[in-house]
Design a protein around this motif. Structure first.
Motif, PDB file in Angstrom:
ATOM      1  N   TRP A  46     -37.686  12.282 151.117  1.00 29.83           N
ATOM      2  CA  TRP A  46     -38.631  13.192 151.752  1.00 29.83           C
ATOM      3  C   TRP A  46     -37.913  14.094 152.759  1.00 29.83           C
ATOM      4  O   TRP A  46     -38.147  15.297 152.799  1.00 29.83           O
ATOM      5  CB  TRP A  46     -39.754  12.404 152.431  1.00 29.83           C
ATOM      6  N   LEU A  47     -37.012  13.511 153.565  1.00 28.25           N
ATOM      7  CA  LEU A  47     -36.269  14.317 154.542  1.00 28.25           C
ATOM      8  C   LEU A  47     -35.437  15.401 153.868  1.00 28.25           C
ATOM      9  O   LEU A  47     -35.295  16.505 154.387  1.00 28.25           O
ATOM     10  CB  LEU A  47     -35.344  13.444 155.386  1.00 28.25           C
ATOM     11  N   ILE A  48     -34.880  15.075 152.733  1.00 29.57           N
ATOM     12  CA  ILE A  48     -34.013  16.028 152.026  1.00 29.57           C
ATOM     13  C   ILE A  48     -34.831  17.098 151.310  1.00 29.57           C
ATOM     14  O   ILE A  48     -34.459  18.271 151.306  1.00 29.57           O
ATOM     15  CB  ILE A  48     -33.094  15.277 151.045  1.00 29.57           C
ATOM     16  N   LEU A  49     -35.950  16.705 150.729  1.00 31.30           N
ATOM     17  CA  LEU A  49     -36.723  17.628 149.897  1.00 31.30           C
ATOM     18  C   LEU A  49     -37.812  18.393 150.648  1.00 31.30           C
ATOM     19  O   LEU A  49     -38.230  19.458 150.182  1.00 31.30           O
ATOM     20  CB  LEU A  49     -37.358  16.864 148.732  1.00 31.30           C
ATOM     21  N   ALA A  50     -38.272  17.886 151.760  1.00 32.87           N
ATOM     22  CA  ALA A  50     -39.390  18.516 152.474  1.00 32.87           C
ATOM     23  C   ALA A  50     -38.949  19.832 153.121  1.00 32.87           C
ATOM     24  O   ALA A  50     -37.788  19.986 153.515  1.00 32.87           O
ATOM     25  CB  ALA A  50     -39.921  17.575 153.542  1.00 32.87           C
ATOM     26  N   GLU A  52     -38.251  22.491 155.962  1.00 36.49           N
ATOM     27  CA  GLU A  52     -37.710  22.266 157.305  1.00 36.49           C
ATOM     28  C   GLU A  52     -38.797  22.116 158.366  1.00 36.49           C
ATOM     29  O   GLU A  52     -38.700  21.262 159.250  1.00 36.49           O
ATOM     30  CB  GLU A  52     -36.752  23.406 157.679  1.00 36.49           C
ATOM     31  N   GLN A  53     -39.860  22.899 158.297  1.00 31.85           N
ATOM     32  CA  GLN A  53     -40.894  22.831 159.326  1.00 31.85           C
ATOM     33  C   GLN A  53     -41.627  21.488 159.327  1.00 31.85           C
ATOM     34  O   GLN A  53     -42.181  21.098 160.343  1.00 31.85           O
ATOM     35  CB  GLN A  53     -41.885  23.996 159.221  1.00 31.85           C
ATOM     36  N   LEU A  54     -41.615  20.757 158.209  1.00 30.50           N
ATOM     37  CA  LEU A  54     -42.262  19.446 158.156  1.00 30.50           C
ATOM     38  C   LEU A  54     -41.404  18.323 158.718  1.00 30.50           C
ATOM     39  O   LEU A  54     -41.923  17.281 159.098  1.00 30.50           O
ATOM     40  CB  LEU A  54     -42.653  19.102 156.716  1.00 30.50           C
ATOM     41  N   VAL A  55     -40.090  18.524 158.756  1.00 29.27           N
ATOM     42  CA  VAL A  55     -39.200  17.456 159.227  1.00 29.27           C
ATOM     43  C   VAL A  55     -38.519  17.783 160.551  1.00 29.27           C
ATOM     44  O   VAL A  55     -37.799  16.953 161.088  1.00 29.27           O
ATOM     45  CB  VAL A  55     -38.138  17.105 158.161  1.00 29.27           C
ATOM     46  N   ARG A  56     -38.776  18.951 161.086  1.00 31.83           N
ATOM     47  CA  ARG A  56     -38.130  19.361 162.340  1.00 31.83           C
ATOM     48  C   ARG A  56     -38.407  18.371 163.464  1.00 31.83           C
ATOM     49  O   ARG A  56     -37.540  18.095 164.288  1.00 31.83           O
ATOM     50  CB  ARG A  56     -38.608  20.763 162.727  1.00 31.83           C
ATOM     51  N   TRP A  57     -39.605  17.813 163.515  1.00 33.54           N
ATOM     52  CA  TRP A  57     -39.987  16.868 164.563  1.00 33.54           C
ATOM     53  C   TRP A  57     -39.129  15.606 164.553  1.00 33.54           C
ATOM     54  O   TRP A  57     -39.006  14.921 165.555  1.00 33.54           O
ATOM     55  CB  TRP A  57     -41.454  16.464 164.401  1.00 33.54           C
ATOM     56  N   ASP A  58     -38.536  15.294 163.423  1.00 28.50           N
ATOM     57  CA  ASP A  58     -37.806  14.045 163.265  1.00 28.50           C
ATOM     58  C   ASP A  58     -36.305  14.188 163.518  1.00 28.50           C
ATOM     59  O   ASP A  58     -35.573  13.214 163.452  1.00 28.50           O
ATOM     60  CB  ASP A  58     -38.050  13.494 161.856  1.00 28.50           C
ATOM     61  N   ARG A  59     -35.840  15.344 163.817  1.00 29.48           N
ATOM     62  CA  ARG A  59     -34.395  15.550 164.007  1.00 29.48           C
ATOM     63  C   ARG A  59     -33.995  15.274 165.455  1.00 29.48           C
ATOM     64  O   ARG A  59     -34.724  15.586 166.386  1.00 29.48           O
ATOM     65  CB  ARG A  59     -34.005  16.994 163.668  1.00 29.48           C
ATOM     66  N   TRP A  60     -32.827  14.673 165.603  1.00 27.14           N
ATOM     67  CA  TRP A  60     -32.277  14.503 166.940  1.00 27.14           C
ATOM     68  C   TRP A  60     -32.023  15.874 167.524  1.00 27.14           C
ATOM     69  O   TRP A  60     -31.567  16.779 166.824  1.00 27.14           O
ATOM     70  CB  TRP A  60     -30.961  13.743 166.905  1.00 27.14           C
ATOM     71  N   THR A  61     -32.251  16.018 168.786  1.00 30.18           N
ATOM     72  CA  THR A  61     -31.988  17.312 169.422  1.00 30.18           C
ATOM     73  C   THR A  61     -30.583  17.289 170.011  1.00 30.18           C
ATOM     74  O   THR A  61     -30.392  17.028 171.190  1.00 30.18           O
ATOM     75  CB  THR A  61     -33.036  17.604 170.513  1.00 30.18           C
ATOM     76  N   VAL A  62     -29.628  17.520 169.145  1.00 30.29           N
ATOM     77  CA  VAL A  62     -28.229  17.602 169.561  1.00 30.29           C
ATOM     78  C   VAL A  62     -27.751  19.021 169.293  1.00 30.29           C
ATOM     79  O   VAL A  62     -28.363  19.759 168.523  1.00 30.29           O
ATOM     80  CB  VAL A  62     -27.335  16.580 168.815  1.00 30.29           C
ATOM     81  N   SER A  63     -26.685  19.368 169.944  1.00 33.00           N
ATOM     82  CA  SER A  63     -26.144  20.709 169.723  1.00 33.00           C
ATOM     83  C   SER A  63     -25.709  20.860 168.264  1.00 33.00           C
ATOM     84  O   SER A  63     -25.467  19.876 167.563  1.00 33.00           O
ATOM     85  CB  SER A  63     -24.956  20.954 170.655  1.00 33.00           C
ATOM     86  N   HIS A  64     -25.614  22.087 167.835  1.00 29.80           N
ATOM     87  CA  HIS A  64     -25.247  22.372 166.447  1.00 29.80           C
ATOM     88  C   HIS A  64     -23.894  21.765 166.085  1.00 29.80           C
ATOM     89  O   HIS A  64     -23.743  21.126 165.043  1.00 29.80           O
ATOM     90  CB  HIS A  64     -25.243  23.885 166.217  1.00 29.80           C
ATOM     91  N   TRP A  65     -22.902  21.919 166.967  1.00 32.85           N
ATOM     92  CA  TRP A  65     -21.572  21.403 166.656  1.00 32.85           C
ATOM     93  C   TRP A  65     -21.574  19.880 166.619  1.00 32.85           C
ATOM     94  O   TRP A  65     -20.905  19.278 165.788  1.00 32.85           O
ATOM     95  CB  TRP A  65     -20.503  21.939 167.620  1.00 32.85           C
ATOM     96  N   LEU A  66     -22.364  19.211 167.499  1.00 34.50           N
ATOM     97  CA  LEU A  66     -22.422  17.748 167.491  1.00 34.50           C
ATOM     98  C   LEU A  66     -23.147  17.255 166.234  1.00 34.50           C
ATOM     99  O   LEU A  66     -22.729  16.283 165.608  1.00 34.50           O
ATOM    100  CB  LEU A  66     -23.121  17.218 168.744  1.00 34.50           C
ATOM    101  N   GLY A  67     -24.206  17.939 165.832  1.00 37.01           N
ATOM    102  CA  GLY A  67     -24.906  17.592 164.605  1.00 37.01           C
ATOM    103  C   GLY A  67     -23.992  17.701 163.392  1.00 37.01           C
ATOM    104  O   GLY A  67     -23.991  16.830 162.518  1.00 37.01           O
ATOM    105  N   ASP A  68     -23.201  18.777 163.349  1.00 36.29           N
ATOM    106  CA  ASP A  68     -22.242  18.937 162.250  1.00 36.29           C
ATOM    107  C   ASP A  68     -21.178  17.844 162.277  1.00 36.29           C
ATOM    108  O   ASP A  68     -20.812  17.294 161.237  1.00 36.29           O
ATOM    109  CB  ASP A  68     -21.567  20.304 162.317  1.00 36.29           C
ATOM    110  N   LEU A  69     -20.691  17.529 163.475  1.00 37.01           N
ATOM    111  CA  LEU A  69     -19.675  16.478 163.613  1.00 37.01           C
ATOM    112  C   LEU A  69     -20.223  15.137 163.123  1.00 37.01           C
ATOM    113  O   LEU A  69     -19.545  14.422 162.372  1.00 37.01           O
ATOM    114  CB  LEU A  69     -19.217  16.366 165.067  1.00 37.01           C
TER     115      LEU A  69
END
Length: 172
Positions: A46-50, A52-69
């Motif tokens: 579901w996270l992969i296929l949904a 983005e606006q439906l799963v945004r609430w579930d993402r950690w709020t980390v910086s872009h570079w930390l998320g990529d790392l």
């Protein structure tokens, strides 16, 4: 991938008739582990296929570079989990079954990953789950992790009961 494999085992375990020997783990005692893997698989899909606006609430709020790392760190962790899962299955060979049971002429496997890890298949699942959490950075997966671990700890305890009954001191 690992969660989906466990879900497949759940479906197969429900379809397979119970063994005639009394040294099996009941379906009721397996159910929490298989349900935990199924929930993991479905939620990851579901996270992969949904959208983005439906799963945004579930993402950690980390910086872009930390998320990529964290995503890049997850890749070797997931690779190690898949490798350990495969290696464990390959090592246990014909003694593995969908349900924990002692087969005719069953011998205790103590080589390969079983030489160093008591439950390498479950360890692979835990490592895979951690890699999935890092890759998807999902709060829901973090919240589900204790239930996932507890379900497999309970299942491992039942597995140990069966193995200790069949192999006594050699297993201990």
């Amino acid at each position: 991938l690992l969660g989906a494999m466990r879900h497949r085992y759940f479906v197969l375990a429900c379809a397979q008739p119970m063994a005639s020997s009394g040294s099996t783990v009941s379906r009721a005692r397996q159910l929490p582990a298989y349900v935990a893997s199924t929930v993991w698989s479905i939620y990851v899909a579901w996270l992969i296929l949904a959208p983005e606006q439906l799963v945004r609430w579930d993402r950690w709020t980390v910086s872009h570079w930390l998320g990529d790392l964290l995503g890049w760190i997850a890749i070797p962790i997931l690779g190690a989990a898949i490798w350990l899962f495969w290696f464990s299955h390959d090592t246990i060979g014909r003694y593995w079954s969908i349900r924990v049971e002692l087969k005719a002429e069953h011998r205790l496997v103590t080589e390969g990953p079983y030489r160093y890890i008591r439950h390498p298949l479950y360890t692979a699942l835990f490592v895979g789950y951690l890699g999935t959490m890092l890759a998807l950075q999902s709060w829901a997966l973090v919240a589900w992790f204790p239930a996932f671990v507890l379900s497999y700890v309970l299942f491992a305890n039942e597995e140990e009961r069966v193995m200790e009954g069949g192999f006594q001191e050699a297993y201990r």
